[in-house]
Design a protein around this motif. Structure first.
Motif, mmCIF file in Angstrom:
data_model
loop_
_atom_site.group_PDB
_atom_site.id
_atom_site.type_symbol
_atom_site.label_atom_id
_atom_site.label_comp_id
_atom_site.label_asym_id
_atom_site.label_seq_id
_atom_site.Cartn_x
_atom_site.Cartn_y
_atom_site.Cartn_z
ATOM 1 N N UNK A 144 0.824 -1.224 0.000
ATOM 2 C CA UNK A 144 0.000 0.000 0.000
ATOM 3 C C UNK A 144 0.856 1.271 0.000
ATOM 4 N N UNK A 245 6.269 5.973 11.171
ATOM 5 C CA UNK A 245 5.818 6.415 9.847
ATOM 6 C C UNK A 245 6.657 5.697 8.801
ATOM 7 N N UNK A 247 7.234 5.772 4.769
ATOM 8 C CA UNK A 247 6.989 6.547 3.555
ATOM 9 C C UNK A 247 7.556 5.780 2.365
ATOM 10 N N UNK A 250 4.369 4.921 -3.020
ATOM 11 C CA UNK A 250 2.922 5.087 -3.206
ATOM 12 C C UNK A 250 2.236 5.898 -2.102
ATOM 13 N N UNK A 251 2.970 6.254 -1.047
ATOM 14 C CA UNK A 251 2.344 7.024 0.019
ATOM 15 C C UNK A 251 2.998 6.790 1.356
ATOM 16 N N UNK A 252 2.253 7.056 2.414
ATOM 17 C CA UNK A 252 2.810 6.850 3.751
ATOM 18 C C UNK A 252 1.760 6.237 4.671
ATOM 19 N N UNK A 253 2.262 5.461 5.628
ATOM 20 C CA UNK A 253 1.399 4.918 6.675
ATOM 21 C C UNK A 253 1.949 5.409 7.998
ATOM 22 N N UNK A 254 1.079 5.993 8.801
ATOM 23 C CA UNK A 254 1.500 6.549 10.089
ATOM 24 C C UNK A 254 0.696 5.934 11.214
ATOM 25 N N UNK D 264 -3.075 5.900 9.869
ATOM 26 C CA UNK D 264 -3.577 6.688 8.749
ATOM 27 C C UNK D 264 -2.724 6.379 7.517
ATOM 28 N N UNK D 266 -1.907 7.504 3.682
ATOM 29 C CA UNK D 266 -2.049 8.598 2.727
ATOM 30 C C UNK D 266 -1.485 8.170 1.379
#
Lengths: 336, 336, 336, 336
Positions: A144, A245, A247, A250-254, D264, D266
């Motif tokens: 993801x 986090x 990164x 395709x995006x970041x997950x936090x 979260x 993003x």
């Protein structure tokens, strides 16, 4: 299940008691046959309240009991490797609290014994089982966030340990950051190949006098090309700060902190919400049961444990490299 | 106010136009007397729409106009230092877009000219005027986070520049991170004394071929003992990511991203909210007007500008140190 | 565009000035040819600062000017319907601040005049142009929440008006809730068919003595079968509270408040964040320009205005029904 | 504690089992001596796994056991009042699942029996023990929101019950909203004096055919002058929606939903976060143990139970008034 899995718990301090209670109350298919502690007298009431019949002052009685399938090692750190080797030699499956040891040779001896005995070995890096971090890992694994590029871990304690503890702790990198070293390996699914530790004493001068640091930013390079940073403080005024986090392309997950409630109070003065859950017992309580469940699953299904003996070794190697980096004031490459 | 402040704008690209429009529409007490651009023909309509009467193709006409009190330098980077010196020599107050120059000697020449002329000089580090970062700085200044211990800046662009741009950009540290170097100085109120750049190419191989990096973690030490880290990426899939965190003895202050709306949609599939405002024009639009206001205030009240010529020099020095650190693979100390 | 659209502004109080400034600064294709106010002397400086050449003390000069295409009616509420009719008869397009009138017959007279004249008529329900509410409406329109089932509007002011104002305000339902009545129509795309007002005086006894309420929950039924509730207070200690939620068969869309910054401060005492933007000028500033833009677009493209004269009538009908419901203590059906 | 408190559990459906497990595992000072269920055979394994020795098919054996101090009534709703009276007459303390009954006379008979017997009686309104709602109540009690003016409860289920269940459920107001009626009494510390139910069928026509509603807004007036609203839906696509807000003269306290994680994600497409915890077992699990703890505390310390028999009666009265309001289409006053 016909027959219950039988376990012995070695060491009944805070974490040993947590494991004992979790096993008795949550895993009907596991029996705690015995618990051993050098202060056996002090834990008799505790053992009785859980219906644990055998309380020993010598852990060898557990090792020697042929009925016991697995041991949970929660004794003091300096005994982990020795007991691990003895238990492995006796053919017991082993769950061992982190760290296995601070000495790489002794950890390697454990690895060999485990391999020889062909038993299951799991290290107590419980944070991998935290609901938040686990979900971040799953998002990463499921692609993801794409290819991982930057990983960031914030790990700050609510209060510093006493200087006496600091002296025997192995230093912040091995005592505290070790969890974060495991976390970055877990989140990225890759190995650390270089470390640079930017560290200092800002919380308590006594920690500096004890030869340790209390505030740090550890810059990392990973085998897969990603980079990362861990920031640590021995004292966050607002409580236990545990965030990650990841990164990627395709995006970041936090993952943010957990809080006791979701309540927000809005007044003329301010909009206020909860501070993070106070400390690791509050934040990670469920993870202690979850790691135990996966340990038992690995035994019962004969599958690999989720945190292997190698996973116990690697963070120690990174911690030692961080220590060296701090002492030398430059990045240190980890040899594979 | 009896008499209007008269300014000339040099360079009418994107940012020059923003400043022109802001001044005309928001500062009734300031008159844009002239605007100069090498492509004067192309900006005539623009100038007319704002009621700016004089459009020149040579900035020297602005420098030579004795009626003009101040110049706004928005021309190409390689002309900033030269025009700054000429304008200072002509006694004009100067607002100069960042960076003054990439060459330390030329910046020093500007500093001397400014000093000699006794004029006001402000560098366009507009992010200091962002509502979020400004509030964090105020909290720090008011002692709300106590002594600063760790500062963290996340600064990621939504899309990488073309490789052609990269080649002439001075490199990511001087082109992009320079804003973040200014930000950490602003937030901590302290100077960077050591830099370690952990950087790589993960976004676009063409950037690597152009001799630059696109992903970085820059570890910092400050004069006041604090430590810090900046993380950069030339491409965040979810948009412009601009956050800061200052952690200190009394707590932490965090600035999150701005979003177009506060709307949250909850469905069977997911709970979704807005991505950050797309890029710097969206995120920082107000800050461009606010920095201009403070420039005019400094002139009118004869007070120091909020971002001095020295503030233009320091981030370049840090950027050059970061570049060196990356090339040498070790921390670089900044000499004061 | 060859020729500029020419407008006259009638009434230069707070909102008239906002519209004047927005038009002059943001719509280059529109010229404010004249501004009229009974206190013409007091607004001369203001008009001059914006370059508006004609300042009248009698709005009829604007109505009578054949060059003027459209009028913006911002005079006192009791003059809206009369001026609307005169302007319509003169063939001017009309933007009229809310409400058109509190008297249904007079509103109907406006509707007839507008119809007869074939001009564009827009009512100043600016909140429809708020970025947050607009997005909720779009999500609803795009079917993202499915069939609307429940709509909730929270609308609370930071401070109550003086009792003198309350006396002539038409009552809270027509003065304050009228915006919310428009909002529920906008969000649901349906008409209110029944109202029950649960209202009381909890903020200021003087408001009760003036014959009005200051706290209310208004329960609604819609033609499409949905139900809804509006909650109002004349005083929220923490500031201007403006939120909406639309719940439907596929999920919900919620708009939270806007805040001055995104900054969160975490200390030993508390985790604090910003209160909502203070009042309607801060929260809805952009919406005033946006509604004007759509009014001009409707004129220039000969398309319907986004908030028609009927949209001005309906909330008054709901407000009157709410008033009746409160007086009678039972639900009131709206006849179509 | 010398002697353990002895309890008998009557009814071993889902909730009976939860209570049994909580008591055995969490309250070492309480012994579950017996469990009774009409299908005794089916629960033998369950009882054995918890070490509960006596399993009866007739609850009277529990009532008749002089050793048993307290009973936990979890049988079907229509038996609650009868068993309560028998248990009270036998001098047992009683924890009874909600509702005591749907018939006011039968509830009153329970109240009398309880009074006569002088035993402790607690009703299972577990949501009062939810961490979020409890904190809101504490803030209200501590005066942090000032005088309560508006209370809002959102209570939506993830999926509607089958129409067959609906037929025997007593209707949504008594089956589902009853929890919310208890909640508004708890949060405000005041009694409901008037109810207006705006309700309809929007989720499932079969529910309407069964003579019930599935979507409602219930408008309330309280004795202390406050007003309130509850909104219900039998089906929220995004899951279990359980929020409350108390607004008062000094501010507001809001409790948001709990979520499985704080993560979260993003991406280019969206910023997504967790949906609420799925249903009441997930959301309220801890509250079931906490209410039990307070019940035992009340017995052991001879203090009032936190949710008395009167607290069992009041929500039924409000529910019946809501039903009447819906049928008559107008507000209904509750007589004290």
């Amino acid at each position: 299940m016909e027959k219950k899995l039988k376990v012995g718990i070695i060491g009944a301090g805070r974490i040993g008691k947590i494991h004992a209670e979790n096993i008795v109350k949550k895993f009907g298919y596991v029996e705690v046959k015995a618990i051993a502690d050098v202060y056996a007298d002090k834990i008799k009431d505790f053992a009785q309240s859980l219906g644990i019949k055998n309380v020993y002052d010598n852990y060898k009685k557990i090792i020697d009991d042929p009925e016991i399938d697995a041991v949970i090692i929660c004794s003091s750190t300096n005994t982990h490797s020795q007991i691990s080797i003895e238990a492995a030699n006796a053919g017991k499956h082993i769950f061992c609290e982190k760290p296995i040891d601070y000495d790489v040779e002794r950890i390697n001896a454990v690895l060999e014994a485990v391999k020889r005995a062909g038993i299951k070995y799991q290290v107590g890096f419980n944070r991998r089982f935290d609901h938040n971090f686990k979900k971040v890992r799953e998002l990463v694994k499921d692609g993801k966030v794409g290819d991982v590029q930057i990983v960031k871990v914030t790990s700050r304690d609510p209060a510093p340990p006493p200087a006496e503890y600091v002296k025997v702790s192995g230093g912040m990198f091995l005592d505290m950051t070790i969890h974060d070293f495991d976390m970055v390996r877990y989140l990225t699914g890759s190995e650390v190949v270089e470390v640079y530790a930017n560290a200092t004493v800002l919380v308590d001068p006594a920690i500096g006098e004890a030869g340790d640091v209390d505030t740090a930013l550890i810059s990392l390079k990973f085998k897969n090309g990603a980079i990362g940073v861990i920031d640590n403080s021995r004292r966050a005024a607002y409580g236990y700060d545990q965030r990650v986090e990841v990164f990627g392309s395709k995006g970041k997950a936090e993952a943010m902190n957990d809080t006791p409630t979701t309540v927000v109070l809005s007044t003329e003065d301010a909009v206020t919400s909860d501070k993070p859950k106070y400390f690791f017992l509050e934040r990670y309580m469920d993870s202690f049961a979850d790691e135990m469940k996966e340990f038992f699953d690995a035994i019962l299904n004969d599958t690999p444990t989720p945190v292997s003996a190698i996973d116990g070794l690697k963070p120690v190697l990174i911690g030692l490299a961080a220590k060296k980096s701090f002492e030398e004031g430059k990045p240190v490459v980890l040899v594979e």
